[in-house]
Design an enzyme around this catalytic site. Structure first.
Site, PDB file in Angstrom:
ATOM      1  N   THR A   1       0.829  -1.215   0.000  1.00  0.00           N
ATOM      2  CA  THR A   1       0.000   0.000   0.000  1.00  0.00           C
ATOM      3  C   THR A   1       0.862   1.263   0.000  1.00  0.00           C
ATOM      4  O   THR A   1       0.695   2.143  -0.853  1.00  0.00           O
ATOM      5  CB  THR A   1      -0.893  -0.004   1.273  1.00  0.00           C
ATOM      6  OG1 THR A   1      -1.610  -1.237   1.305  1.00  0.00           O
ATOM      7  CG2 THR A   1      -1.852   1.156   1.274  1.00  0.00           C
TER       8      THR A   1
ATOM      9  N   LYS B   1       6.486   2.120  12.521  1.00  0.00           N
ATOM     10  CA  LYS B   1       6.452   2.517  13.955  1.00  0.00           C
ATOM     11  C   LYS B   1       6.863   1.375  14.862  1.00  0.00           C
ATOM     12  O   LYS B   1       7.474   1.589  15.910  1.00  0.00           O
ATOM     13  CB  LYS B   1       5.061   3.025  14.353  1.00  0.00           C
ATOM     14  CG  LYS B   1       3.909   2.087  14.049  1.00  0.00           C
ATOM     15  CD  LYS B   1       3.245   2.417  12.735  1.00  0.00           C
ATOM     16  CE  LYS B   1       2.167   1.432  12.386  1.00  0.00           C
ATOM     17  NZ  LYS B   1       1.458   1.759  11.173  1.00  0.00           N
TER      18      LYS B   1
ATOM     19  N   VAL C   1       3.687   7.852  12.271  1.00  0.00           N
ATOM     20  CA  VAL C   1       2.729   8.293  13.292  1.00  0.00           C
ATOM     21  C   VAL C   1       1.602   9.090  12.635  1.00  0.00           C
ATOM     22  O   VAL C   1       1.846  10.119  12.006  1.00  0.00           O
ATOM     23  CB  VAL C   1       3.417   9.164  14.365  1.00  0.00           C
ATOM     24  CG1 VAL C   1       2.414   9.591  15.434  1.00  0.00           C
ATOM     25  CG2 VAL C   1       4.594   8.420  14.995  1.00  0.00           C
TER      26      VAL C   1
ATOM     27  N   GLU D   1      -4.651  -4.830  10.631  1.00  0.00           N
ATOM     28  CA  GLU D   1      -3.295  -5.308  10.372  1.00  0.00           C
ATOM     29  C   GLU D   1      -3.343  -6.833  10.237  1.00  0.00           C
ATOM     30  O   GLU D   1      -4.287  -7.480  10.712  1.00  0.00           O
ATOM     31  CB  GLU D   1      -2.385  -4.962  11.571  1.00  0.00           C
ATOM     32  CG  GLU D   1      -2.294  -3.483  11.890  1.00  0.00           C
ATOM     33  CD  GLU D   1      -1.181  -2.760  11.142  1.00  0.00           C
ATOM     34  OE1 GLU D   1      -0.313  -3.428  10.574  1.00  0.00           O
ATOM     35  OE2 GLU D   1      -1.209  -1.521  11.131  1.00  0.00           O
TER      36      GLU D   1
ATOM     37  N   LYS E   1       3.081   4.365  18.315  1.00  0.00           N
ATOM     38  CA  LYS E   1       3.085   5.760  17.846  1.00  0.00           C
ATOM     39  C   LYS E   1       3.244   6.718  19.023  1.00  0.00           C
ATOM     40  O   LYS E   1       4.006   7.691  18.957  1.00  0.00           O
ATOM     41  CB  LYS E   1       1.775   6.036  17.094  1.00  0.00           C
ATOM     42  CG  LYS E   1       1.648   5.217  15.819  1.00  0.00           C
ATOM     43  CD  LYS E   1       0.233   5.257  15.255  1.00  0.00           C
ATOM     44  CE  LYS E   1       0.104   4.415  14.003  1.00  0.00           C
ATOM     45  NZ  LYS E   1      -1.282   4.167  13.593  1.00  0.00           N
TER      46      LYS E   1
ATOM     47  N   GLY F   1      -3.665   4.696   4.848  1.00  0.00           N
ATOM     48  CA  GLY F   1      -4.079   4.640   3.446  1.00  0.00           C
ATOM     49  C   GLY F   1      -2.931   5.019   2.525  1.00  0.00           C
ATOM     50  O   GLY F   1      -1.943   5.634   2.939  1.00  0.00           O
TER      51      GLY F   1
HETATM   52  P1  NAP Z   1       1.821  -4.040   2.862  1.00  0.00           P
HETATM   53  O1  NAP Z   1       0.780  -3.512   1.963  1.00  0.00           O
HETATM   54  O2  NAP Z   1       1.598  -5.336   3.551  1.00  0.00           O
HETATM   55  O3  NAP Z   1       3.178  -4.139   2.005  1.00  0.00           O
HETATM   56  C1  NAP Z   1       4.342  -4.685   2.530  1.00  0.00           C
HETATM   57  C2  NAP Z   1       5.349  -4.801   1.392  1.00  0.00           C
HETATM   58  O4  NAP Z   1       6.572  -5.280   1.927  1.00  0.00           O
HETATM   59  C3  NAP Z   1       4.924  -5.792   0.307  1.00  0.00           C
HETATM   60  O5  NAP Z   1       5.198  -5.263  -0.946  1.00  0.00           O
HETATM   61  C4  NAP Z   1       5.801  -7.015   0.574  1.00  0.00           C
HETATM   62  O6  NAP Z   1       6.126  -7.731  -0.582  1.00  0.00           O
HETATM   63  C5  NAP Z   1       7.037  -6.359   1.145  1.00  0.00           C
HETATM   64  N1  NAP Z   1       7.785  -7.260   2.001  1.00  0.00           N
HETATM   65  C6  NAP Z   1       7.382  -7.862   3.132  1.00  0.00           C
HETATM   66  N2  NAP Z   1       8.353  -8.639   3.633  1.00  0.00           N
HETATM   67  C7  NAP Z   1       9.385  -8.551   2.759  1.00  0.00           C
HETATM   68  C8  NAP Z   1      10.647  -9.153   2.696  1.00  0.00           C
HETATM   69  N3  NAP Z   1      11.051 -10.020   3.607  1.00  0.00           N
HETATM   70  N4  NAP Z   1      11.445  -8.835   1.662  1.00  0.00           N
HETATM   71  C9  NAP Z   1      11.035  -7.961   0.719  1.00  0.00           C
HETATM   72  N5  NAP Z   1       9.837  -7.359   0.726  1.00  0.00           N
HETATM   73  C10 NAP Z   1       9.023  -7.664   1.736  1.00  0.00           C
HETATM   74  O7  NAP Z   1       2.202  -2.973   3.990  1.00  0.00           O
HETATM   75  P2  NAP Z   1       1.869  -1.426   4.025  1.00  0.00           P
HETATM   76  O8  NAP Z   1       0.481  -1.234   4.493  1.00  0.00           O
HETATM   77  O9  NAP Z   1       2.301  -0.788   2.764  1.00  0.00           O
HETATM   78  O10 NAP Z   1       2.807  -0.959   5.264  1.00  0.00           O
HETATM   79  C11 NAP Z   1       4.185  -0.750   5.105  1.00  0.00           C
HETATM   80  C12 NAP Z   1       4.714  -0.041   6.335  1.00  0.00           C
HETATM   81  O11 NAP Z   1       4.048   1.197   6.483  1.00  0.00           O
HETATM   82  C13 NAP Z   1       4.488  -0.790   7.673  1.00  0.00           C
HETATM   83  O12 NAP Z   1       5.548  -0.528   8.528  1.00  0.00           O
HETATM   84  C14 NAP Z   1       3.222  -0.145   8.215  1.00  0.00           C
HETATM   85  O13 NAP Z   1       3.096  -0.228   9.600  1.00  0.00           O
HETATM   86  C15 NAP Z   1       3.439   1.283   7.773  1.00  0.00           C
HETATM   87  N6  NAP Z   1       2.228   2.082   7.672  1.00  0.00           N
HETATM   88  C16 NAP Z   1       1.211   1.660   6.895  1.00  0.00           C
HETATM   89  C17 NAP Z   1       0.077   2.459   6.768  1.00  0.00           C
HETATM   90  C18 NAP Z   1      -1.069   2.053   5.894  1.00  0.00           C
HETATM   91  O14 NAP Z   1      -2.042   2.809   5.816  1.00  0.00           O
HETATM   92  N7  NAP Z   1      -1.004   0.930   5.188  1.00  0.00           N
HETATM   93  C19 NAP Z   1       0.004   3.666   7.470  1.00  0.00           C
HETATM   94  C20 NAP Z   1       1.084   4.073   8.247  1.00  0.00           C
HETATM   95  C21 NAP Z   1       2.198   3.276   8.331  1.00  0.00           C
HETATM   96  P3  NAP Z   1       5.026  -8.485  -1.496  1.00  0.00           P
HETATM   97  O15 NAP Z   1       4.137  -7.396  -2.022  1.00  0.00           O
HETATM   98  O16 NAP Z   1       5.788  -9.137  -2.559  1.00  0.00           O
HETATM   99  O17 NAP Z   1       4.300  -9.415  -0.580  1.00  0.00           O
HETATM  100  N1  HSE Z   2      -3.445  -0.001  11.522  1.00  0.00           N
HETATM  101  C1  HSE Z   2      -3.136   1.399  11.514  1.00  0.00           C
HETATM  102  C2  HSE Z   2      -4.399   2.175  11.834  1.00  0.00           C
HETATM  103  C3  HSE Z   2      -2.564   1.796  10.162  1.00  0.00           C
HETATM  104  O1  HSE Z   2      -5.495   1.609  11.804  1.00  0.00           O
HETATM  105  O2  HSE Z   2      -4.320   3.362  12.152  1.00  0.00           O
HETATM  106  C4  HSE Z   2      -1.863   3.108  10.191  1.00  0.00           C
HETATM  107  O3  HSE Z   2      -0.776   3.121  11.039  1.00  0.00           O
END
Ligand code: NAP
Ligand code: HSE
Length: 428
Positions: free
Chosen positions: A14, A107, A134, A192, A207, A304
């Site tokens: 994402t 985080k 955060v 998550e 956070k 998002g």
């Molecule tokens: P996600 O959609 O699950 O994507 C994770 C990505 O990491 C995927 O592309 C996955 O590869 C790759 N990955 C996982 N393990 C790996 C490994 N061992 N080697 C290489 N690539 C690997 O996660 P996300 O939602 O984008 O979140 C990413 C980070 O941002 C996290 O730390 C999360 O806490 C933080 N975050 C997310 C949000 C949110 O709204 N989503 C908001 C704030 C912070 P594949 O695609 O090939 O499986």
């Molecule tokens: N799981 C988190 C939330 C994603 O719901 O706020 C963003 O950090």
């Protein structure tokens, strides 16, 4: 113009794909603002064959995030994989050791290893930025480290997990039980991979720990947070709190007291007509209180693709501009070891209990509260047809220790059907 700033992005989910899209869509705008181009040279994810919503053909591919972090053609390692250990940690440490700056949205990693990472970055003369970690798109790290740098910070608080706020507000508006809304959130992809991170308050606790470090100049101390999730909140709690003019929020509060650093992440009641009480759905809100500025309220999307990538790119552009700041706003070696203080500040409490409907039952409850030094502000017993009476009590200001003593006292009276629900009412 200076040389382009070269990014290596690990994680194409994402946030990773959101970041790629901004680099591609706004290349000229970013170059204009940063005074140099920002380009992606290499990317990494687990599955190269996966169909992704962006054209990655111009970038080198690495299967191993550590190899990506060490590439000679990468200036900034952008860690968007997640996880507090394993590849995210290994690759971040490798990037710093190889002389790269780091931008991360992770985080969990910083809540567990923030001090080690900050010290390594400083020894290596590199920076680690984490605006996206955060409250998603809300620029809260920048506000705290830069905008409020001249303030002694009194208190930091907020709703920092959008999923929990979605669940609580949806239960409220639709009158649905926790279990049903939890499944809805799962189906919508809000949770998550390990849902306990969200509903157990852990993600929001991560956070809060990062904000507290910046606010109070202390080492990140996630383990010292008093943590409680929303799993025990029932639709009855939400309805009854509403009757008394409150909303229930998973609220984080960090403040430095004379006894030490108080950090708690727990369900709290807030006035229904307050900005926090009116916060709907997945939106986040962070309240910062400084001794000169007073109160600042930041509100916006906490998660998002677009909002989180927006925060990642703010950090990248700062690095491209040459802005270099210690990870937690001051040199890591000057951060102090916080003394953890249990939340002792007095507050009103909301108590919900089921009482056996027999003579003297309410008198026993009132006596226990009196013995614990707790004064009742408001009380309501609901009409009922069974032998069990739902009773709500709002207390005057008291401490958690006194409430715990009262809960023990209630057990000895044998007039409650089970332990009461006790929720702090936060002054906001
Ligand atoms: P996600 O959609 O699950 O994507 C994770 C990505 O990491 C995927 O592309 C996955 O590869 C790759 N990955 C996982 N393990 C790996 C490994 N061992 N080697 C290489 N690539 C690997 O996660 P996300 O939602 O984008 O979140 C990413 C980070 O941002 C996290 O730390 C999360 O806490 C933080 N975050 C997310 C949000 C949110 O709204 N989503 C908001 C704030 C912070 P594949 O695609 O090939 O499986
Ligand atoms: N799981 C988190 C939330 C994603 O719901 O706020 C963003 O950090």
């Amino acid at each position: 113009m200076s040389d382009p700033l070269r990014l290596g992005i690990a994680g194409l989910g994402t946030v990773g794909i959101g970041t790629v899209k901004i680099v591609q869509k706004h290349a000229a705008l970013i170059a204009g603002r940063a005074g140099r181009e920002v380009v992606i040279t290499a990317v990494c994810a687990r599955d190269r064959a996966k169909n992704r919503d962006a054209d990655l053909s111009a970038y080198a591919w690495e299967d191993d995030p550590v190899a990506l972090a060490r590439r000679a053609d990468v200036d900034v390692f952008v860690e968007l994989m997640g996880g507090h250990d394993g590849p995210a940690r290994d690759a971040t440490l490798a990037a710093l050791a190889a002389g790269k700056d780091v931008v991360t949205a992770n985080k969990a990693l910083l809540a567990h290893s923030g001090q080690e990472i900050a010290e390594l970055a400083e020894r290596a003369g590199r920076v680690v930025r984490f605006e996206a970690a955060v409250a998603g798109g809300i620029p809260v790290i920048k506000t705290l480290t830069e905008g409020l740098a001249g303030n002694g910070i009194r208190r930091v608080m907020g709703v920092m997990n959008g999923t929990c706020n979605y669940i609580l507000t949806r239960m409220d508006s639709a009158g649905l039980p926790y279990e049903t809304v939890f499944e809805e959130a799962r189906a919508l992809g809000y949770l998550e991979a390990d849902p306990t991170l969200d509903v157990g308050g852990i993600d929001a606790g991560h956070k809060l720990a990062l904000l507290a470090s910046i606010a109070f100049g202390t080492k990140v101390s996630f383990d010292a947070i008093e943590l409680e999730g929303i799993e025990r909140i029932s639709i009855d709690d939400i309805r009854r709190a509403g009757d008394m003019g409150f909303k229930i929020k998973l609220l984080g509060v960090a403040q430095m007291t004379g006894r030490g650093l108080e950090q708690r992440m727990s369900p709290c009641l807030v006035p229904a007509d307050s900005p926090l009480g009116q916060l709907q759905g997945g939106t986040n809100m962070v309240v910062l209180e400084g001794d000169s500025v007073g109160q600042i309220v930041l509100r916006g999307p906490g998660a998002g693709e677009g909002p989180t990538a927006s925060a990642v790119m703010a950090d990248v552009i700062d690095i491209a501009r040459g802005c270099r700041m210690p990870t937690f706003g001051q040199p890591a070696t000057t951060l102090s070891d916080p003394v953890a203080a249990k939340a002792a500040a007095a507050a009103p409490y909301y108590l919900r209990m089921e009482l056996l409907d027999k003579p003297g039952a309410l008198a026993k409850v009132a006596a226990v509260l009196g013995e614990a030094g707790i004064s009742i502000s408001r009380m309501r017993q609901y009409g009922h047809e069974s032998t069990v009476a739902p009773v709500l009590i709002v207390t005057h200001r008291t401490t958690r220790d006194a409430i715990d003593a009262a809960i023990e006292g209630f057990a000895a009276t044998a007039v409650l059907t089970g332990p009461p629900v006790a929720i702090r009412i936060e002054q906001v």
